[in-house]
Write a protein that holds these residues in place. Structure first.
Motif, mmCIF file in Angstrom:
data_model
loop_
_atom_site.group_PDB
_atom_site.id
_atom_site.type_symbol
_atom_site.label_atom_id
_atom_site.label_comp_id
_atom_site.label_asym_id
_atom_site.label_seq_id
_atom_site.Cartn_x
_atom_site.Cartn_y
_atom_site.Cartn_z
ATOM 1 N N HIS A 90 2.846 15.501 -4.773
ATOM 2 C CA HIS A 90 1.340 15.792 -4.169
ATOM 3 C C HIS A 90 0.827 14.431 -3.672
ATOM 4 C CE1 HIS A 90 -0.828 13.536 -7.631
ATOM 5 N NE2 HIS A 90 0.144 14.044 -8.379
ATOM 6 N N GLY A 91 1.415 13.590 -3.385
ATOM 7 C CA GLY A 91 0.741 12.223 -2.911
ATOM 8 C C GLY A 91 0.871 12.057 -1.259
ATOM 9 N N LEU A 92 1.607 12.889 -0.709
ATOM 10 C CA LEU A 92 1.836 12.539 0.795
ATOM 11 C C LEU A 92 0.592 13.611 1.449
ATOM 12 C CD1 LEU A 92 5.348 12.254 1.603
ATOM 13 C CD2 LEU A 92 3.657 10.434 1.310
ATOM 14 N N ASP A 93 -0.042 13.025 2.813
ATOM 15 C CA ASP A 93 -0.828 13.949 3.457
ATOM 16 C C ASP A 93 -0.065 14.299 4.527
ATOM 17 O OD1 ASP A 93 -0.704 11.906 5.369
ATOM 18 O OD2 ASP A 93 -2.797 11.261 5.236
ATOM 19 N N ALA A 94 -0.525 15.149 5.462
ATOM 20 C CA ALA A 94 0.186 16.031 6.439
ATOM 21 C C ALA A 94 0.784 14.890 7.447
ATOM 22 C CB ALA A 94 -0.773 16.817 7.206
ATOM 23 N N ALA A 95 0.099 13.813 7.587
ATOM 24 C CA ALA A 95 0.572 12.654 8.601
ATOM 25 C C ALA A 95 1.733 11.490 8.012
ATOM 26 C CB ALA A 95 -0.450 11.783 9.129
ATOM 27 N N GLY A 96 1.916 12.171 6.547
ATOM 28 C CA GLY A 96 3.008 11.232 5.980
ATOM 29 C C GLY A 96 2.639 10.051 5.389
ATOM 30 N N TYR A 97 1.161 9.974 5.169
ATOM 31 C CA TYR A 97 0.955 8.758 4.371
ATOM 32 C C TYR A 97 0.535 9.109 2.937
ATOM 33 C CZ TYR A 97 -0.115 6.893 9.066
ATOM 34 O OH TYR A 97 0.042 6.215 10.078
ATOM 35 N N LEU A 98 0.823 8.205 2.062
ATOM 36 C CA LEU A 98 0.535 8.193 0.686
ATOM 37 C C LEU A 98 -1.080 8.231 0.562
ATOM 38 C CD1 LEU A 98 2.453 5.812 -1.447
ATOM 39 C CD2 LEU A 98 2.593 8.219 -1.569
ATOM 40 N N THR A 99 -1.443 9.237 -0.251
ATOM 41 C CA THR A 99 -3.119 9.284 -0.507
ATOM 42 C C THR A 99 -3.321 8.906 -2.054
ATOM 43 O OG1 THR A 99 -2.948 11.668 -0.830
ATOM 44 C CG2 THR A 99 -3.557 10.750 1.421
ATOM 45 N N VAL A 100 -2.251 8.811 -2.788
ATOM 46 C CA VAL A 100 -2.316 8.426 -4.099
ATOM 47 C C VAL A 100 -1.805 7.088 -4.304
ATOM 48 C CG1 VAL A 100 -2.343 10.938 -4.894
ATOM 49 C CG2 VAL A 100 -0.169 9.643 -4.920
ATOM 50 N N ALA A 101 -2.149 6.631 -5.425
ATOM 51 C CA ALA A 101 -1.374 5.187 -6.014
ATOM 52 C C ALA A 101 -0.034 5.279 -6.319
ATOM 53 C CB ALA A 101 -2.473 4.534 -6.883
ATOM 54 N N PRO A 102 0.763 4.594 -5.894
ATOM 55 C CA PRO A 102 1.960 4.464 -6.360
ATOM 56 C C PRO A 102 1.884 3.798 -7.987
ATOM 57 C CG PRO A 102 1.829 2.671 -4.996
ATOM 58 C CD PRO A 102 0.457 3.423 -4.672
ATOM 59 N N GLU A 103 2.871 4.175 -8.683
ATOM 60 C CA GLU A 103 2.894 3.588 -10.051
ATOM 61 C C GLU A 103 3.156 1.832 -9.887
ATOM 62 O OE1 GLU A 103 4.106 7.634 -11.237
ATOM 63 O OE2 GLU A 103 4.265 6.325 -9.423
ATOM 64 N N LEU A 104 3.858 1.334 -8.985
ATOM 65 C CA LEU A 104 4.151 0.100 -8.945
ATOM 66 C C LEU A 104 3.762 -0.461 -7.351
ATOM 67 C CD1 LEU A 104 5.408 -2.696 -9.768
ATOM 68 C CD2 LEU A 104 7.595 -1.616 -8.939
ATOM 69 N N ALA A 105 2.916 -1.342 -7.291
ATOM 70 C CA ALA A 105 2.583 -1.925 -5.888
ATOM 71 C C ALA A 105 3.138 -3.597 -6.051
ATOM 72 C CB ALA A 105 1.361 -1.765 -5.578
ATOM 73 N N VAL A 106 4.007 -3.900 -5.063
ATOM 74 C CA VAL A 106 4.595 -5.276 -4.831
ATOM 75 C C VAL A 106 3.686 -5.851 -3.527
ATOM 76 C CG1 VAL A 106 6.348 -6.920 -4.843
ATOM 77 C CG2 VAL A 106 6.466 -4.638 -6.072
ATOM 78 N N GLU A 107 3.245 -7.021 -3.757
ATOM 79 C CA GLU A 107 2.815 -7.884 -2.861
ATOM 80 C C GLU A 107 3.665 -9.335 -2.715
ATOM 81 O OE1 GLU A 107 1.115 -7.206 -0.077
ATOM 82 O OE2 GLU A 107 0.081 -5.087 -1.170
ATOM 83 N N VAL A 108 4.434 -9.470 -1.584
ATOM 84 C CA VAL A 108 5.271 -10.616 -1.365
ATOM 85 C C VAL A 108 3.928 -11.687 -0.718
ATOM 86 C CG1 VAL A 108 7.172 -12.037 -0.278
ATOM 87 C CG2 VAL A 108 7.211 -9.589 -1.403
ATOM 88 N N LEU A 109 3.825 -12.797 -1.285
ATOM 89 C CA LEU A 109 2.417 -13.570 -0.505
ATOM 90 C C LEU A 109 3.103 -13.984 0.732
ATOM 91 C CD1 LEU A 109 1.674 -15.852 -3.541
ATOM 92 C CD2 LEU A 109 0.568 -13.651 -2.538
ATOM 93 N N SER A 110 2.271 -14.046 1.839
ATOM 94 C CA SER A 110 2.339 -14.367 3.174
ATOM 95 C C SER A 110 1.923 -15.606 3.285
ATOM 96 C CB SER A 110 1.639 -13.463 4.028
ATOM 97 O OG SER A 110 2.187 -12.383 3.925
ATOM 98 N N PRO A 111 2.277 -16.587 4.204
ATOM 99 C CA PRO A 111 1.868 -18.122 4.279
ATOM 100 C C PRO A 111 0.236 -17.837 4.466
ATOM 101 C CG PRO A 111 3.842 -17.829 5.274
ATOM 102 C CD PRO A 111 3.340 -16.381 5.131
ATOM 103 N N GLY A 112 -0.589 -19.012 4.285
ATOM 104 C CA GLY A 112 -1.816 -19.119 4.732
ATOM 105 C C GLY A 112 -2.826 -18.665 3.693
ATOM 106 N N ALA A 113 -3.720 -19.620 3.337
ATOM 107 C CA ALA A 113 -4.663 -19.288 2.532
ATOM 108 C C ALA A 113 -5.297 -17.984 2.288
ATOM 109 C CB ALA A 113 -5.946 -20.451 2.177
ATOM 110 N N GLY A 114 -5.725 -17.609 3.528
ATOM 111 C CA GLY A 114 -6.384 -16.244 3.917
ATOM 112 C C GLY A 114 -5.319 -14.998 3.446
#
Length: 186
Positions: A90-114
């Protein structure tokens, strides 16, 4: 009277496709350059290890850099996600985007302080507010994984793992990844 511009999904859609990763968080526009080689290397490896576990369990779906649209002023792109089959149903909209939170979200740090501030603070806060159950922040420079889990309605730090440690999660029964394998070949 405030004249602060709040970006929306409509504004976002009107941006030219210039190959950059654009995200809207709390109405603010964040623009990132193309991902760094090591960033993508780690994303691919982590996605592979998660997908191998997921193939055995059939518990959900692993995806890299999916669009997640929580609200009109919150369009984000986590580096890697795992979402259960039940939540995805029940988490995808008609355009194919998630609209609910995934159980696990991973961020790999990109270079730069910002970029690091965006991943560690802004996106983690959004994930916490929107109901992500667990977040991993992966630092390829220091070869570490910071683990955040939902406790008392917020993501809280529970461990920082290094080469001699093993990454496990109560969300992913049976998943075990020696941290050194994640960075092997870099």
């Amino acid at each position: 009277m405030s004249t602060t511009l709040r970006w929306t999904s409509a504004d976002f859609a009107a941006l030219p496709d210039d190959g950059k990763r654009d995200e809207i968080i709390d109405g603010d526009l964040y623009v990132s350059r193309q991902p760094h080689w090591h960033h993508q290397f780690v994303c691919l490896r982590l996605g592979r290890f998660l997908d191998e576990w997921n193939e055995q369990t059939k518990a959900g779906v692993v995806n890299s850099a999916p669009g997640v649209v929580f609200a009109d002023d919150e369009d984000v792109v986590p580096d890697v996600v795992w979402i259960s089959a039940a939540r995805l149903a029940h988490g995808l909209d008609a355009a194919g985007y998630l609209t609910v939170a995934p159980e696990l979200a991973v961020e790999v740090l990109s270079p730069g302080a910002g970029n690091e501030r965006r991943d560690r603070e802004v996106k983690l806060k959004l994930s916490s507010r929107r109901g992500v159950q667990e977040g991993w922040i992966v630092g390829w420079v220091n070869r570490q994984v910071e683990v955040y889990r939902r406790e008392q309605a917020a993501l809280r730090p529970v461990a920082t793992l290094f080469a001699g440690d093993e990454l496990r999660s109560p969300l992913l029964p049976g998943f075990a990844l020696p941290v050194e394998r994640l960075f092997a070949g870099m």
